[in-house]
Design a protein around this motif. Sequence first.
Motif, short mmCIF file in Angstrom:
data_model
loop_
_atom_site.label_atom_id
_atom_site.label_comp_id
_atom_site.label_asym_id
_atom_site.label_seq_id
_atom_site.Cartn_x
_atom_site.Cartn_y
_atom_site.Cartn_z
N PHE A 177 -13.70 -83.67 63.65
CA PHE A 177 -14.77 -83.97 62.71
C PHE A 177 -14.18 -84.66 61.48
N PRO A 178 -14.30 -85.97 61.35
CA PRO A 178 -13.91 -86.61 60.09
C PRO A 178 -14.95 -86.29 59.02
N LEU A 179 -14.50 -85.84 57.87
CA LEU A 179 -15.41 -85.34 56.85
C LEU A 179 -15.07 -85.94 55.49
N LYS A 180 -16.03 -86.54 54.84
CA LYS A 180 -15.80 -87.12 53.52
C LYS A 180 -15.78 -85.99 52.48
N MET A 181 -14.72 -85.96 51.65
CA MET A 181 -14.59 -84.94 50.60
C MET A 181 -13.67 -85.48 49.51
N PRO A 182 -14.20 -86.21 48.54
CA PRO A 182 -13.36 -86.73 47.45
C PRO A 182 -12.91 -85.60 46.52
N VAL A 183 -11.61 -85.49 46.30
CA VAL A 183 -11.04 -84.48 45.40
C VAL A 183 -9.87 -85.11 44.64
N GLN A 184 -9.62 -84.57 43.44
CA GLN A 184 -8.54 -85.07 42.59
C GLN A 184 -7.68 -83.91 42.15
N GLY A 185 -6.38 -84.00 42.42
CA GLY A 185 -5.44 -82.97 41.98
C GLY A 185 -4.55 -83.47 40.86
N GLN A 186 -3.58 -82.67 40.51
CA GLN A 186 -2.63 -83.06 39.47
C GLN A 186 -1.66 -84.12 39.97
N HIS A 187 -1.35 -84.08 41.25
CA HIS A 187 -0.36 -84.99 41.80
C HIS A 187 -0.96 -86.00 42.78
N TYR A 188 -1.98 -85.58 43.54
CA TYR A 188 -2.54 -86.43 44.58
C TYR A 188 -4.06 -86.43 44.47
N ARG A 189 -4.64 -87.43 45.10
CA ARG A 189 -6.09 -87.45 45.29
C ARG A 189 -6.37 -87.71 46.77
N ALA A 190 -7.52 -87.29 47.21
CA ALA A 190 -7.89 -87.46 48.62
C ALA A 190 -9.37 -87.81 48.71
N ASN A 191 -9.72 -88.47 49.79
CA ASN A 191 -11.11 -88.90 49.98
C ASN A 191 -11.76 -88.23 51.16
N GLY A 192 -10.94 -87.60 52.02
CA GLY A 192 -11.52 -87.03 53.23
C GLY A 192 -10.68 -85.90 53.80
N LEU A 193 -11.28 -85.23 54.75
CA LEU A 193 -10.69 -84.07 55.41
C LEU A 193 -10.95 -84.20 56.89
N MET A 194 -10.09 -83.60 57.71
CA MET A 194 -10.28 -83.64 59.15
C MET A 194 -10.30 -82.22 59.70
N LEU A 195 -11.30 -81.95 60.53
CA LEU A 195 -11.40 -80.68 61.23
C LEU A 195 -11.19 -80.94 62.72
N TYR A 196 -10.24 -80.23 63.31
CA TYR A 196 -10.02 -80.31 64.75
C TYR A 196 -10.44 -78.99 65.39
N ALA A 197 -10.97 -79.09 66.59
CA ALA A 197 -11.29 -77.89 67.38
C ALA A 197 -10.63 -78.03 68.74
N LEU A 198 -9.82 -77.04 69.13
CA LEU A 198 -9.09 -77.05 70.39
C LEU A 198 -9.56 -75.89 71.25
N ALA A 199 -9.85 -76.18 72.50
CA ALA A 199 -10.17 -75.13 73.47
C ALA A 199 -8.89 -74.73 74.17
N TYR A 200 -8.49 -73.49 74.01
CA TYR A 200 -7.26 -73.00 74.63
C TYR A 200 -7.65 -72.18 75.85
N GLY A 201 -7.31 -72.70 77.04
CA GLY A 201 -7.67 -72.04 78.29
C GLY A 201 -8.97 -72.62 78.83
N GLU A 202 -9.09 -72.69 80.14
CA GLU A 202 -10.25 -73.31 80.76
C GLU A 202 -11.57 -72.64 80.35
N PRO A 203 -11.66 -71.30 80.27
CA PRO A 203 -12.94 -70.72 79.85
C PRO A 203 -13.39 -71.17 78.47
N ALA A 204 -12.44 -71.54 77.63
CA ALA A 204 -12.78 -71.93 76.26
C ALA A 204 -13.42 -73.32 76.20
N SER A 205 -13.26 -74.12 77.25
CA SER A 205 -13.82 -75.47 77.23
C SER A 205 -15.34 -75.41 77.15
N ALA A 206 -15.95 -74.64 78.06
CA ALA A 206 -17.41 -74.49 78.02
C ALA A 206 -17.85 -73.76 76.76
#
Length: 491
Positions: A177-206
């Motif tokens: 899931f690419p997700l837009k999220m603009p944030v500003q820190g003391q050292h870095y700034r970011a414009n987005g966040l990424m969420l990954y979802a992994l199915a571990y094991g065949e039953p988890a796929s469904a």
Amino acid sequence: MNGSVLKHLLGVAVVLVSSVVTTVGAAELRQAVLVQNSGWMEPFYVDADSPFKPLVAQLAQAAAGQGEVVVGAFNQSDATHPSPEWVYRGPGNHPGLAQAMTRLQMARKGSGALADTDFKEALLGAIEVGLEGRPGIIWIVTNNKNSPNNSTEVVARNREFYELLHGEDVISRIVAFPLKMPVQGQHYRANGLMLYALAYGEPASAALDAVLAQPALTTLLPEGHVRLKPLTEAAVRFSPTGVTDSPGIAAGLAADGHTLVLSFDASTQVRTAQVQGRFENLFNPYRIVSADTSLVTPPAIGLQGEMSTHSLQALDPGKQSDPLTLRLSLPPLPSQWSREVLLRSGYERRGAIDIHLDNQQLEVSPQFRAHMADLFPGDALPEVFLPPVTANASVTRVPLLLRVQYPVWPAVVVYGGGLLALIGALLFLVLVTGARKATVWIDDQPQHLRLKPFTTTEVRDANGTHVATVRRGAFKPRVSWAQPDTSIRIN
């Protein structure tokens, strides 16, 4: 941790998964949420207006619901701290989940510098501790950023991690899931966040597919997800647009949006359905650059078929191909007098057809690259998004439903005849088993009798003398014996 050790541990985990496959159906699969808290994540943690921590809590709640979820922060462990460091374990809808988010803080090395990141270490920790080696779903919340000054060791480790995700069968499904999220820190700034979802094991796929369809998750992440794995199945959707040169035959999709339904009358003389339609690319975010196409009909349904096109070219995700035709020869049908037809209002047979894509060439679509460049400006596309060379063929199974309408009159004849026979049998039983009135005249003196079928009754005169015997068979009674010189009649 080197690659051989990692694969060994995953091999052990595969055995654990296999040992519990028969039991996971009885209980909801556990989910683990890994939240990155190393250097590049600094703006998500320090920005006073950052929605980051509430999002993590909402994600865990929406994905797990009443099921169990574990949440942990990950970076790269050292002598001063472990990774992942678990901050919550319990139901996804428990109030303690949101409270546990306060424990998510930036991690630092012993020197005081912001911590580095080890994704392999985090994944193994989620499998071994978070999921306890059982099938489940692993979420990874990350800034999706690699340092341009990474050492060759870090670069190699990241590449091995990406290859592991695509290469290990025990990780059966991956979405992002690419997700837009603009944030500003003391050292870095970011414009987005990424969420990954992994199915571990065949039953988890469904199970992951079911989680992705939950309204709470689609409300939280309305822009939807992209699929990174598998890229060897469900590549396209066939959308019928009609039939040609096939009178008496209709084609459409069932309510599930995937099952192809062919409806026709059993009396139709046309035995080949020529179904027109288009293929839609389901491999978002990948363009199908080229692929050889073929139609395979499994023998179970007795159907033969072919399609008019033999290739796909430059098909972007979500887009439809040029028109094509599936020619499907209808299988032999049962007689209209057969039991399976007469017991139903019509006849249905289920099966499937397989769409094969061979010599499949995929690439990340330009639209998705532009989207990622907007969310993560200046960053190269992570290698996890590059399609592996092993994804060079795919099979899409299209469920098929044959719906046949038979004439009504055979059923009317059978059921109507059966009903008439039943009524006749009931009437016969009533006539046969019911008592019947009869009047016997003895020398012009009447006597009234009630005679049951197959019974014999003695008739006596006024003096009590046995003067006659009346016997009834199935229907009318008759005088079977009478005393000589006695006038006996019966009506």
